[in-house]
Design a protein around this motif. Structure first.
Motif, PDB file in Angstrom:
ATOM      1  N   SER A  19       0.836  -1.209   0.000  1.00  0.00           N
ATOM      2  CA  SER A  19       0.000   0.000   0.000  1.00  0.00           C
ATOM      3  C   SER A  19       0.874   1.263   0.000  1.00  0.00           C
ATOM      4  O   SER A  19       0.539   2.264  -0.636  1.00  0.00           O
ATOM      5  CB  SER A  19      -0.947   0.000   1.199  1.00  0.00           C
ATOM      6  OG  SER A  19      -0.207  -0.150   2.383  1.00  0.00           O
TER       7      SER A  19
ATOM      8  N   THR B 140      -7.795  -4.602   5.008  1.00  0.00           N
ATOM      9  CA  THR B 140      -7.594  -3.182   4.654  1.00  0.00           C
ATOM     10  C   THR B 140      -6.292  -2.921   3.896  1.00  0.00           C
ATOM     11  O   THR B 140      -6.020  -1.795   3.514  1.00  0.00           O
ATOM     12  CB  THR B 140      -7.558  -2.323   5.938  1.00  0.00           C
ATOM     13  OG1 THR B 140      -6.566  -2.875   6.802  1.00  0.00           O
ATOM     14  CG2 THR B 140      -8.902  -2.306   6.642  1.00  0.00           C
TER      15      THR B 140
ATOM     16  N   LYS C 225     -15.951  -2.586  -6.856  1.00  0.00           N
ATOM     17  CA  LYS C 225     -14.541  -2.563  -7.260  1.00  0.00           C
ATOM     18  C   LYS C 225     -14.108  -3.942  -7.745  1.00  0.00           C
ATOM     19  O   LYS C 225     -13.452  -4.087  -8.775  1.00  0.00           O
ATOM     20  CB  LYS C 225     -13.658  -2.168  -6.060  1.00  0.00           C
ATOM     21  CG  LYS C 225     -13.469  -0.688  -5.881  1.00  0.00           C
ATOM     22  CD  LYS C 225     -12.231  -0.259  -6.665  1.00  0.00           C
ATOM     23  CE  LYS C 225     -12.133   1.245  -6.806  1.00  0.00           C
ATOM     24  NZ  LYS C 225     -11.818   1.909  -5.528  1.00  0.00           N
TER      25      LYS C 225
ATOM     26  N   PRO D  28      -4.429  -1.959  -1.778  1.00  0.00           N
ATOM     27  CA  PRO D  28      -4.659  -0.587  -2.272  1.00  0.00           C
ATOM     28  C   PRO D  28      -5.758  -0.498  -3.322  1.00  0.00           C
ATOM     29  O   PRO D  28      -6.477   0.498  -3.373  1.00  0.00           O
ATOM     30  CB  PRO D  28      -3.293  -0.180  -2.848  1.00  0.00           C
ATOM     31  CG  PRO D  28      -2.509  -1.440  -3.010  1.00  0.00           C
ATOM     32  CD  PRO D  28      -3.036  -2.399  -1.994  1.00  0.00           C
TER      33      PRO D  28
ATOM     34  N   ALA E 278      -9.141  -0.202  -1.655  1.00  0.00           N
ATOM     35  CA  ALA E 278      -9.145   0.660  -0.467  1.00  0.00           C
ATOM     36  C   ALA E 278     -10.286   1.674  -0.432  1.00  0.00           C
ATOM     37  O   ALA E 278     -10.781   2.004   0.626  1.00  0.00           O
ATOM     38  CB  ALA E 278      -7.805   1.372  -0.335  1.00  0.00           C
ATOM     39  N   SER E 279     -10.703   2.153  -1.599  1.00  0.00           N
ATOM     40  CA  SER E 279     -11.751   3.191  -1.564  1.00  0.00           C
ATOM     41  C   SER E 279     -12.984   2.729  -2.335  1.00  0.00           C
ATOM     42  O   SER E 279     -12.893   1.887  -3.222  1.00  0.00           O
ATOM     43  CB  SER E 279     -11.216   4.487  -2.181  1.00  0.00           C
ATOM     44  OG  SER E 279     -10.865   4.245  -3.525  1.00  0.00           O
ATOM     45  N   GLY E 280     -14.144   3.286  -1.974  1.00  0.00           N
ATOM     46  CA  GLY E 280     -15.380   2.970  -2.688  1.00  0.00           C
ATOM     47  C   GLY E 280     -15.996   1.659  -2.240  1.00  0.00           C
ATOM     48  O   GLY E 280     -15.520   1.022  -1.299  1.00  0.00           O
ATOM     49  N   ASP E 281     -17.049   1.274  -2.935  1.00  0.00           N
ATOM     50  CA  ASP E 281     -17.748   0.042  -2.586  1.00  0.00           C
ATOM     51  C   ASP E 281     -16.930  -1.164  -3.054  1.00  0.00           C
ATOM     52  O   ASP E 281     -16.632  -1.298  -4.247  1.00  0.00           O
ATOM     53  CB  ASP E 281     -19.136   0.047  -3.247  1.00  0.00           C
ATOM     54  CG  ASP E 281     -19.862  -1.253  -2.981  1.00  0.00           C
ATOM     55  OD1 ASP E 281     -20.187  -1.515  -1.808  1.00  0.00           O
ATOM     56  OD2 ASP E 281     -20.072  -2.027  -3.939  1.00  0.00           O
ATOM     57  N   LYS E 282     -16.611  -2.039  -2.111  1.00  0.00           N
ATOM     58  CA  LYS E 282     -15.678  -3.132  -2.423  1.00  0.00           C
ATOM     59  C   LYS E 282     -16.230  -4.093  -3.481  1.00  0.00           C
ATOM     60  O   LYS E 282     -15.517  -4.501  -4.395  1.00  0.00           O
ATOM     61  CB  LYS E 282     -15.333  -3.907  -1.147  1.00  0.00           C
ATOM     62  CG  LYS E 282     -14.271  -3.245  -0.297  1.00  0.00           C
ATOM     63  CD  LYS E 282     -13.606  -4.289   0.613  1.00  0.00           C
ATOM     64  CE  LYS E 282     -12.386  -3.750   1.321  1.00  0.00           C
ATOM     65  NZ  LYS E 282     -12.637  -2.788   2.385  1.00  0.00           N
TER      66      LYS E 282
END
Ligand code: S3P
Length: 173
Positions: free
Chosen positions: A48, A118, A131, A121, A124-128
């Protein structure tokens, strides 16, 4: 069996590569090499941080260099990072000296396996789940192109490992 042949596990995040690689290395008494862990060790920082400090292209360069290096060795169980298929040279290098196996799982299974973590990378952001679906859709053809496949959705890591051992020990024509 060709002695010393590597076993190379390819597949999206959460398909079980690391767990299965450990089981294979123990059972077959081969050396375990987790590419992400090795990249982290050499860079002295987590993946990350590499993504955050130097960007994904730099990570891919490190991954490419390590794939070249490892495919020149033997007797390894190599657990790759999920994006190793993005560079076709990685897959063709691994194919030259190893049994390459792709582990597959549905987006829902992947979410259940990695959703609480977690350190990745790219998730890491948004709806998993969104993604995972998007990334998987973009890469699916690359994973599907690997000749040996194991659908891990309904299998325990031990069962996946046994299927791979059967492939590995099958005489090569
Ligand atoms: C990646 C997967 C990760 C790691 C990096 C990028 C990817 O490995 O290499 O975060 O592009 O799918 P795992 O598949 O072991 O999570």
């Amino acid at each position: 069996m060709q002695t010393g042949r590597n076993i190379v596990l390819i597949g999206f995040m959460g398909t079980g590569k690391s767990r299965v690689a450990r089981l294979l290395a123990d059972e077959l008494r081969l050396q375990l090499l987790d590419m992400d862990a090795e990249i982290e060790r050499r860079a002295a920082k987590p993946i990350s941080r590499i993504f955050a400090d130097e960007g994904e292209p730099h990570f891919r360069t490190l991954e490419r260099a390590l794939a070249t290096e490892l495919s020149a060795r033997s007797g390894l169980v190599i657990s790759t990072g999920g994006g190793v298929v993005l560079n076709p040279a990685n897959v063709s290098d691994f194919n030259r000296t190893g049994l390459v196996v792709c582990l597959q799982a549905s987006p829902e299974t992947i979410l259940a396996r990695v959703g609480h973590e977690t350190h990745r990378p790219l998730l890491a952001s948004g709806d998993k789940l969104t993604k995972i679906r998007d990334l998987l859709a973009r890469r699916q053809a690359l994973y599907d192109a690997i000749p040996h496949q194991v659908d891990t959705n309904a299998l325990k890591p031990e069962q996946v490992a046994h299927r791979i051992i059967a492939l590995y020990e099958r005489p090569v024509a």
